[in-house]
Design an enzyme around this catalytic site. Sequence first.
Site, PDB file in Angstrom:
ATOM      1  CB  SER A  70      -0.859   0.040   1.309  1.00 26.59           C
ATOM      2  OG  SER A  70      -1.888  -0.976   0.990  1.00 26.59           O
TER       3      SER A  70
HETATM    4  N1  SAH Z   1       0.116  -5.510   4.028  1.00 23.26           N
HETATM    5  C1  SAH Z   1       0.609  -5.831   2.703  1.00 23.26           C
HETATM    6  C2  SAH Z   1      -0.117  -5.663   1.565  1.00 23.26           C
HETATM    7  C3  SAH Z   1      -1.227  -6.460   1.531  1.00 23.26           C
HETATM    8  S1  SAH Z   1      -1.861  -6.683  -0.097  1.00 23.26           S
HETATM    9  C4  SAH Z   1       2.072  -5.229   2.968  1.00 23.26           C
HETATM   10  O1  SAH Z   1       2.381  -4.275   3.669  1.00 23.26           O
HETATM   11  O2  SAH Z   1       2.741  -5.261   1.884  1.00 23.26           O
HETATM   12  C5  SAH Z   1      -3.089  -7.726   0.272  1.00 23.26           C
HETATM   13  C6  SAH Z   1      -2.615  -8.944   0.831  1.00 23.26           C
HETATM   14  O3  SAH Z   1      -3.714  -9.660   1.077  1.00 23.26           O
HETATM   15  C7  SAH Z   1      -2.426  -9.865  -0.557  1.00 23.26           C
HETATM   16  O4  SAH Z   1      -0.925 -10.385  -0.256  1.00 23.26           O
HETATM   17  C8  SAH Z   1      -3.113 -11.092  -0.664  1.00 23.26           C
HETATM   18  O5  SAH Z   1      -2.840 -12.132  -0.840  1.00 23.26           O
HETATM   19  C9  SAH Z   1      -3.549 -11.193   0.799  1.00 23.26           C
HETATM   20  N2  SAH Z   1      -4.805 -11.905   1.028  1.00 23.26           N
HETATM   21  C10 SAH Z   1      -5.987 -11.785   0.410  1.00 23.26           C
HETATM   22  N3  SAH Z   1      -6.971 -12.381   0.781  1.00 23.26           N
HETATM   23  C11 SAH Z   1      -6.812 -12.920   1.954  1.00 23.26           C
HETATM   24  C12 SAH Z   1      -6.986 -13.915   3.073  1.00 23.26           C
HETATM   25  N4  SAH Z   1      -8.457 -14.315   2.909  1.00 23.26           N
HETATM   26  N5  SAH Z   1      -6.411 -14.185   4.056  1.00 23.26           N
HETATM   27  C13 SAH Z   1      -4.938 -13.974   4.065  1.00 23.26           C
HETATM   28  N6  SAH Z   1      -4.481 -12.956   3.103  1.00 23.26           N
HETATM   29  C14 SAH Z   1      -5.137 -12.523   2.161  1.00 23.26           C
END
Ligand code: SAH
Length: 224
Positions: A70
């Site tokens: 993000s």
């Molecule tokens: N917080 C992260 C960015 C998040 S992008 C950072 O600092 O880099 C969102 C992430 O959520 C992605 O990697 C995606 O694979 C994950 N995601 C989506 N659905 C999910 C779920 N049900 N459980 C765990 N992770 C999930």
Amino acid sequence: MGCGSLLGQTDYKAQREQMVKKQLQARDINDFATLSAMLNVPRHEFVLENLRIRAYSDGPLPIGNGQTISQPYIVAFMTQALHLKSDHRVLEIGTGSGYQAAVLAKIVDSVYTIEIVEDLATSAKKRLKDLGYPNVIVKFGDGYHGLPSKAPFDAIMVTAGADSIPQPLVDQLKVGGRMIIPIGPHHGIRQLVLITKKKNKVLTKSLMPVRFVPFTRNTKIKSY
Ligand code: SAH
């Protein structure tokens, strides 16, 4: 010497100071713990090597597997909204690069983070270990069901956009705890929603419109 570049190396610390000043303090980020965490976590270590030059720019960046890290301002805004204290135990859903977890780990005692893409979970785990964040535990799995064995949590942050609020996560929040999650229709603008758990009710408040990669489900892999 001492003017931005040392032996040809990029001065990431100076870039971080600029990021904090221009992207965070110039907007509405004033929580000391949040600002100091953002000043100290080396964001360039969490992005793809060829994108390091843009690590401190004012936007999201791809991290591989179709996912993104993000925008710094959104990381700070979501962190600040949780009103964290040093003795808190926090759950993050959506580890991605591990950057947000590292920011949380600078502020609180223990961070649990769950990632649904195995490659990302594996590399985030290694990165956080190498950079020295022993208070972050990375789990590979579907985060929809949270982490009941470590519940209740003082705060929960979901960093993927869901169409509705996962009830198991609300259940794992302490009374008085806060949760932040982007909610809204697929492929559109969602609302960053703050959930506050009171003794007899759960309050929800929309804070601002945001774009996030989708919260996905995978019932074939582990949930906790
Ligand atoms: N917080 C992260 C960015 C998040 S992008 C950072 O600092 O880099 C969102 C992430 O959520 C992605 O990697 C995606 O694979 C994950 N995601 C989506 N659905 C999910 C779920 N049900 N459980 C765990 N992770 C999930």
